[in-house]
Structures are given as C-alpha cells and as structure tokens.
Design a protein around this motif. Structure first.
Motif, PDB file in Angstrom:
ATOM      1  N   MET A  19       0.979  -1.064   0.382  1.00 46.11           N
ATOM      2  CA  MET A  19      -0.079   0.695  -0.046  1.00 46.11           C
ATOM      3  C   MET A  19       1.289   1.097   0.104  1.00 46.11           C
ATOM      4  SD  MET A  19      -3.290   0.062  -0.774  1.00 46.11           S
ATOM      5  CE  MET A  19      -2.453  -1.296  -1.718  1.00 46.11           C
ATOM      6  N   LYS A  20       1.962   1.301   0.496  1.00 43.87           N
ATOM      7  CA  LYS A  20       2.895   2.296   0.865  1.00 43.87           C
ATOM      8  C   LYS A  20       3.122   2.359  -0.613  1.00 43.87           C
ATOM      9  CE  LYS A  20       5.128   2.358   5.109  1.00 43.87           C
ATOM     10  NZ  LYS A  20       5.818   1.877   6.057  1.00 43.87           N
ATOM     11  N   LEU A  21       3.866   1.261  -1.470  1.00 43.27           N
ATOM     12  CA  LEU A  21       4.493   1.503  -3.012  1.00 43.27           C
ATOM     13  C   LEU A  21       2.851   2.138  -3.893  1.00 43.27           C
ATOM     14  CD1 LEU A  21       6.168   0.663  -5.415  1.00 43.27           C
ATOM     15  CD2 LEU A  21       5.041  -1.403  -5.301  1.00 43.27           C
ATOM     16  N   PHE A  22       1.926   1.873  -3.402  1.00 44.10           N
ATOM     17  CA  PHE A  22       0.469   2.521  -3.941  1.00 44.10           C
ATOM     18  C   PHE A  22       0.286   3.230  -3.933  1.00 44.10           C
ATOM     19  CE2 PHE A  22      -1.484  -2.598  -5.523  1.00 44.10           C
ATOM     20  CZ  PHE A  22      -0.477  -2.358  -6.174  1.00 44.10           C
ATOM     21  N   GLY A  23       0.536   3.870  -2.597  1.00 39.91           N
ATOM     22  CA  GLY A  23       0.489   5.587  -2.123  1.00 39.91           C
ATOM     23  C   GLY A  23      -1.725   4.687  -1.904  1.00 39.91           C
ATOM     24  N   GLY A  24      -1.902   3.793  -1.850  1.00 41.22           N
ATOM     25  CA  GLY A  24      -3.064   3.848  -0.919  1.00 41.22           C
ATOM     26  C   GLY A  24      -3.970   3.830   0.385  1.00 41.22           C
ATOM     27  N   GLN A  25      -4.951   4.795   0.061  1.00 38.03           N
ATOM     28  CA  GLN A  25      -5.575   5.025   1.856  1.00 38.03           C
ATOM     29  C   GLN A  25      -6.668   4.874   1.840  1.00 38.03           C
ATOM     30  OE1 GLN A  25      -4.500   8.243   3.175  1.00 38.03           O
ATOM     31  NE2 GLN A  25      -2.317   8.399   1.987  1.00 38.03           N
ATOM     32  N   ILE A  26      -7.385   4.154   2.426  1.00 45.24           N
ATOM     33  CA  ILE A  26      -8.499   4.515   3.878  1.00 45.24           C
ATOM     34  C   ILE A  26      -9.096   5.296   3.259  1.00 45.24           C
ATOM     35  CG2 ILE A  26      -9.550   3.167   5.924  1.00 45.24           C
ATOM     36  CD1 ILE A  26      -7.421   1.301   6.407  1.00 45.24           C
ATOM     37  N   SER A  27      -9.756   5.269   3.086  1.00 48.78           N
ATOM     38  CA  SER A  27     -11.313   6.379   2.985  1.00 48.78           C
ATOM     39  C   SER A  27     -12.281   6.625   3.008  1.00 48.78           C
ATOM     40  CB  SER A  27     -11.450   6.787   1.001  1.00 48.78           C
ATOM     41  OG  SER A  27     -12.180   5.627   0.746  1.00 48.78           O
ATOM     42  N   ASN A  28     -12.794   4.898   4.348  1.00 49.98           N
ATOM     43  CA  ASN A  28     -14.104   4.863   4.488  1.00 49.98           C
ATOM     44  C   ASN A  28     -14.005   2.873   5.503  1.00 49.98           C
ATOM     45  OD1 ASN A  28     -16.461   4.709   6.015  1.00 49.98           O
ATOM     46  ND2 ASN A  28     -17.519   4.540   3.817  1.00 49.98           N
ATOM     47  N   PHE A  29     -14.467   3.238   6.707  1.00 54.59           N
ATOM     48  CA  PHE A  29     -14.364   2.015   7.421  1.00 54.59           C
ATOM     49  C   PHE A  29     -15.958   1.921   8.917  1.00 54.59           C
ATOM     50  CE2 PHE A  29     -11.014   3.548   9.440  1.00 54.59           C
ATOM     51  CZ  PHE A  29     -10.917   3.098  10.613  1.00 54.59           C
ATOM     52  N   ASN A  30     -16.106   0.787   8.229  1.00 55.80           N
ATOM     53  CA  ASN A  30     -16.676   0.101   9.737  1.00 55.80           C
ATOM     54  C   ASN A  30     -16.527  -1.297  10.042  1.00 55.80           C
ATOM     55  OD1 ASN A  30     -18.584  -0.419   8.139  1.00 55.80           O
ATOM     56  ND2 ASN A  30     -19.598   1.616   7.792  1.00 55.80           N
ATOM     57  N   GLU A  31     -17.549  -2.027  11.152  1.00 57.87           N
ATOM     58  CA  GLU A  31     -17.296  -2.925  11.061  1.00 57.87           C
ATOM     59  C   GLU A  31     -18.113  -4.033   9.599  1.00 57.87           C
ATOM     60  OE1 GLU A  31     -19.787  -5.395  13.722  1.00 57.87           O
ATOM     61  OE2 GLU A  31     -18.463  -4.523  14.710  1.00 57.87           O
ATOM     62  N   ASP A  32     -17.062  -5.052   9.221  1.00 59.51           N
ATOM     63  CA  ASP A  32     -17.001  -5.433   7.601  1.00 59.51           C
ATOM     64  C   ASP A  32     -16.667  -4.869   6.868  1.00 59.51           C
ATOM     65  OD1 ASP A  32     -17.104  -8.094   9.245  1.00 59.51           O
ATOM     66  OD2 ASP A  32     -19.669  -7.596  10.136  1.00 59.51           O
ATOM     67  N   TYR A  33     -16.588  -3.433   7.189  1.00 56.35           N
ATOM     68  CA  TYR A  33     -16.261  -2.658   5.191  1.00 56.35           C
ATOM     69  C   TYR A  33     -15.442  -1.981   5.538  1.00 56.35           C
ATOM     70  CZ  TYR A  33     -17.811   0.465   1.810  1.00 56.35           C
ATOM     71  OH  TYR A  33     -17.924   0.922   0.320  1.00 56.35           O
ATOM     72  N   VAL A  34     -14.984  -1.724   4.167  1.00 52.84           N
ATOM     73  CA  VAL A  34     -13.374  -1.186   3.950  1.00 52.84           C
ATOM     74  C   VAL A  34     -13.234  -0.722   2.611  1.00 52.84           C
ATOM     75  CG1 VAL A  34     -11.313  -1.043   4.297  1.00 52.84           C
ATOM     76  CG2 VAL A  34     -11.590  -2.310   5.531  1.00 52.84           C
ATOM     77  N   GLU A  35     -13.012   1.021   2.530  1.00 51.47           N
ATOM     78  CA  GLU A  35     -13.068   1.461   1.377  1.00 51.47           C
ATOM     79  C   GLU A  35     -12.318   1.804   0.899  1.00 51.47           C
ATOM     80  OE1 GLU A  35     -15.474   4.906  -0.262  1.00 51.47           O
ATOM     81  OE2 GLU A  35     -17.228   3.374  -0.123  1.00 51.47           O
ATOM     82  N   ILE A  36     -10.288   1.698  -0.272  1.00 52.79           N
ATOM     83  CA  ILE A  36      -8.999   1.891  -0.291  1.00 52.79           C
ATOM     84  C   ILE A  36      -9.132   2.599  -1.746  1.00 52.79           C
ATOM     85  CG2 ILE A  36      -6.749   1.024  -0.472  1.00 52.79           C
ATOM     86  CD1 ILE A  36      -8.185  -1.361   1.250  1.00 52.79           C
ATOM     87  N   GLU A  37      -8.804   3.862  -1.593  1.00 55.85           N
ATOM     88  CA  GLU A  37      -8.411   4.528  -2.752  1.00 55.85           C
ATOM     89  C   GLU A  37      -6.951   4.272  -3.140  1.00 55.85           C
ATOM     90  OE1 GLU A  37     -10.187   8.539  -2.970  1.00 55.85           O
ATOM     91  OE2 GLU A  37     -11.826   7.687  -2.288  1.00 55.85           O
ATOM     92  N   VAL A  38      -6.378   4.466  -4.680  1.00 49.87           N
ATOM     93  CA  VAL A  38      -5.581   3.913  -5.010  1.00 49.87           C
ATOM     94  C   VAL A  38      -5.616   5.480  -6.501  1.00 49.87           C
ATOM     95  CG1 VAL A  38      -3.353   2.469  -6.096  1.00 49.87           C
ATOM     96  CG2 VAL A  38      -4.757   2.053  -4.399  1.00 49.87           C
ATOM     97  N   SER A  39      -4.230   5.986  -6.011  1.00 52.07           N
ATOM     98  CA  SER A  39      -4.168   7.191  -7.404  1.00 52.07           C
ATOM     99  C   SER A  39      -3.218   6.918  -8.530  1.00 52.07           C
ATOM    100  CB  SER A  39      -3.930   8.307  -7.141  1.00 52.07           C
ATOM    101  OG  SER A  39      -4.808   8.895  -6.178  1.00 52.07           O
ATOM    102  N   LYS A  40      -3.969   6.833  -9.778  1.00 54.26           N
ATOM    103  CA  LYS A  40      -3.053   6.084 -10.849  1.00 54.26           C
ATOM    104  C   LYS A  40      -1.356   6.560 -11.134  1.00 54.26           C
ATOM    105  CE  LYS A  40      -4.007   8.607 -14.715  1.00 54.26           C
ATOM    106  NZ  LYS A  40      -4.734   8.243 -16.544  1.00 54.26           N
ATOM    107  N   LYS A  41      -0.906   5.364 -11.223  1.00 58.54           N
ATOM    108  CA  LYS A  41       1.390   5.318 -10.949  1.00 58.54           C
ATOM    109  C   LYS A  41       1.082   5.192 -12.394  1.00 58.54           C
ATOM    110  CE  LYS A  41       1.467   6.376  -5.940  1.00 58.54           C
ATOM    111  NZ  LYS A  41       2.236   6.231  -4.943  1.00 58.54           N
ATOM    112  N   GLU A  42       2.002   5.552 -12.682  1.00 58.69           N
ATOM    113  CA  GLU A  42       3.047   4.555 -14.299  1.00 58.69           C
ATOM    114  C   GLU A  42       3.123   3.275 -13.890  1.00 58.69           C
ATOM    115  OE1 GLU A  42       6.303   5.231 -18.251  1.00 58.69           O
ATOM    116  OE2 GLU A  42       5.808   6.744 -15.597  1.00 58.69           O
ATOM    117  N   PHE A  43       3.405   2.945 -12.834  1.00 58.17           N
ATOM    118  CA  PHE A  43       3.948   0.969 -12.780  1.00 58.17           C
ATOM    119  C   PHE A  43       2.375   0.650 -13.232  1.00 58.17           C
ATOM    120  CE2 PHE A  43       3.439   2.466  -8.782  1.00 58.17           C
ATOM    121  CZ  PHE A  43       2.886   0.929  -8.080  1.00 58.17           C
ATOM    122  N   MET A  44       1.028   1.321 -12.628  1.00 54.39           N
ATOM    123  CA  MET A  44       0.199   0.459 -12.710  1.00 54.39           C
ATOM    124  C   MET A  44      -0.428   0.508 -13.564  1.00 54.39           C
ATOM    125  SD  MET A  44      -1.760   2.390  -8.958  1.00 54.39           S
ATOM    126  CE  MET A  44      -1.138   1.570  -7.475  1.00 54.39           C
TER     127      MET A  44
END
Length: 146
Positions: A19-44
């Motif tokens: 996730m450090k490599l991807f630059g991922g961020q948790i944008s929302n979470f609660n019990e049993d649910y998670v949202e993660i966002e990853v912005s575009k990078k050239e290697f992806m």
C-alpha cells in the motif's frame, strides 16, 4: 467498532509495503466494511491506458484482508481463494476498492470486493470478486502486521 480495533486496522494498513508503493489510503471503514483508494501511477498502467489486472488483484486482496480485520479479535488472515471477474477496462484517475464481509465463520471468512475506476468522482464498476480468508491464530502476543 471500538477505538482499539480502529487503531489496529490503521496501523496494519500503514505498515503494508504494497500500500505504501501504491500510495493507498483508507477512505472509509466500519465493522465488516473497508474502502481503499489508489491514485493512478505509471507502473500500474497498461500501454492502452487502463489499470493492469495485477494492480486490481492486489487491491482486492488487501481490501478483503482489511475488511476481515475490522471485527477480528485475534489472529490474522491468509487468502485461501480469490476469484475475480474483470467486467470492463479500468480506465480512470484512481481505483476504489469496496470490500464487505458477507459471511464470517470461526475459521473462514468470505468477502465481496468490488473495484471501481473513477474519473472526476464518477465511479465505474470494473471488477467484482469473492475472496475466502482463513483466520490463523497468532501465537505471539504482538499484533500481526503484514
């Protein structure tokens, strides 16, 4: 979800090298649910301008793991099955993973993870998956960080 569980989830996520490599961020979470966002990078990206399947699969795996952790009181999880349906080309500025536990058992947890490609905050569903995770008991007293 109590504060201890929230802090454990955030600490685990922040220590993920992928996730450090991807630059991922948790944008929302609660019990049993998670949202993660990853912005575009050239290697992806594929040469045709879409996110590659490996990026999507990795994001699914991590989001599924994180959603399972939201309620786990002990142990950690290993993926035992991951099935992905790629529905359309993942063209966008970022990917958003939305992972939701649909069945939690003593040993196995099943998670549905959907990936959306977003352009100017308009989301397009690009893949859906079912992930089965096995809860492994952590023999040490330390929090498992992956």
């Amino acid at each position: 979800m109590n504060n201890k569980k929230k802090n454990e989830l955030i600490k685990n996520f922040e220590n993920s090298k992928l996730m450090k490599l991807f630059g991922g961020q948790i944008s929302n979470f609660n019990e049993d649910y998670v949202e993660i966002e990853v912005s575009k990078k050239e290697f992806m990206m594929r040469p045709a301008g879409m996110f590659n399947g490996a990026t999507i699969a990795s994001l699914i795996d991590i989001a599924s793991y994180a959603s399972a952790l939201t309620k786990s009181s002990s142990g950690y999880y290993a993926t035992v099955e991951l099935k992905i349906n790629y529905l359309s080309p993942a063209v966008g500025d970022k990917l958003i993973a939305k992972a939701n536990v649909i069945k939690r058992g003593k040993l196995l947890t099943v998670v549905r993870s959907d990936i959306f490609a977003a352009i100017n905050e308009k989301e397009n569903l690009v893949s859906t998956s079912l992930v089965t995770l096995m809860c492994l008991q952590n023999k040490s007293k330390e929090i498992q960080i992956d």
